[in-house]
Design a protein around this motif. Structure first.
Motif, PDB file in Angstrom:
ATOM      1  N   ARG A  68       0.803  -1.224   0.000  1.00 32.11           N
ATOM      2  CA  ARG A  68       0.000   0.000   0.000  1.00 32.11           C
ATOM      3  C   ARG A  68       0.835   1.273   0.000  1.00 32.11           C
ATOM      4  NH1 ARG A  68      -5.487  -0.462   3.695  1.00 32.11           N
ATOM      5  NH2 ARG A  68      -6.869  -1.002   1.973  1.00 32.11           N
ATOM      6  N   GLU A  91     -11.829  -1.994  -2.194  1.00 31.95           N
ATOM      7  CA  GLU A  91     -11.560  -1.327  -0.914  1.00 31.95           C
ATOM      8  C   GLU A  91     -10.065  -1.312  -0.601  1.00 31.95           C
ATOM      9  OE1 GLU A  91     -14.014  -3.391   1.889  1.00 31.95           O
ATOM     10  OE2 GLU A  91     -15.687  -1.975   1.654  1.00 31.95           O
ATOM     11  N   GLY A  93      -7.900  -0.797  -2.780  1.00 25.21           N
ATOM     12  CA  GLY A  93      -7.285   0.213  -3.644  1.00 25.21           C
ATOM     13  C   GLY A  93      -7.022  -0.210  -5.069  1.00 25.21           C
ATOM     14  N   GLU A  95      -7.412  -0.672  -9.013  1.00 25.65           N
ATOM     15  CA  GLU A  95      -7.973   0.162 -10.071  1.00 25.65           C
ATOM     16  C   GLU A  95      -9.074  -0.570 -10.836  1.00 25.65           C
ATOM     17  OE1 GLU A  95      -7.149   3.277 -11.114  1.00 25.65           O
ATOM     18  OE2 GLU A  95      -5.562   3.666  -9.666  1.00 25.65           O
TER      19      GLU A  95
END
Length: 219
Positions: A68, A91, A93, A95
């Protein structure tokens, strides 16, 4: 073009993906597990990760949590099609979230969308004697300005953004004309003829039999 890390433990799928990435001009790196993925991220500059969820050892979700702090976009490619899994992926992250089995053309198109969002594409490109300045909306051939209509330029921009990918006439209409366009696909043929003539691209814009067109470009 981009450098894409493919993290997929099934070799046939990994080979299929990387073969098509190479075909459209991308560079790629391969990893077959999370243990292989993290060292690659430490030593290589990567523009995008295609990440399977069900991997040996750490799964894709856990790998996403661990990376992350790295600003690299991720597309999950997985057979886990439950709504809860898709929500988890976004959630965390991601795409995009692509379900196996997938169509190769759709995968390439989604990759292009993510790269356009996250990677700064060059705005000046040269093909043969033609220089294209996308930001300025200017075209030069052998140093002389080439006058394109607004629609011709938009079609050219779509072809460049999707270079080496075969696009149907319907897809070209959607991307260059928009969803609201009510004309027929012959409009595409007319504009392609004009682009070929004005840019001397008879051999560079290829007709794909019973489908549409492809702009051939190196790199």
């Amino acid at each position: 073009m981009a450098t894409i890390l493919v993290v997929e433990d099934e070799k046939p799928i990994s080979d299929l993906i990387t073969m098509n990435l190479k075909l459209v001009g991308h560079q790629f790196l391969k990893a077959y597990s999370g243990a292989e993925m993290m060292p690659i991220l430490e030593r290589e500059k990567v523009d995008l990760i295609l990440l399977d969820v069900m991997l040996p050892g750490l799964d894709g979700f856990e790998l996403m949590r661990q990376k992350r702090n790295r600003n690299v976009p991720v597309i999950f490619i997985t057979a886990k099609d439950a709504l809860a899994d898709r929500i988890t992926g976004f959630e965390l992250g991601a795409e995009d979230y692509i379900i196996k089995p997938f169509e190769t053309l759709e995968l390439l198109a989604r990759i292009n969308v993510v790269l356009r969002r996250n990677v700064q594409e060059p705005t000046e490109l040269t093909f043969d004697e033609v220089e294209v300045r996308l930001a300025e909306r200017q075209i030069y051939k052998s140093g002389h300005v080439v006058e394109l209509t607004a629609r011709e330029f938009e079609l050219l921009e779509v072809l460049i953004q999707n270079r080496n990918i075969a696009l149907s006439r319907e897809k070209l209409l959607e991307l260059a004309w928009g969803y609201e366009f009510e004309g027929d696909t012959r409009t595409v043929d007319v504009h392609i003829r004009q682009l070929r003539k004005k840019l001397s691209w008879e051999e560079r814009i290829k007709t794909v039999y019973k489908l549409g067109y492809r702009l051939e470009a190196e790199g």
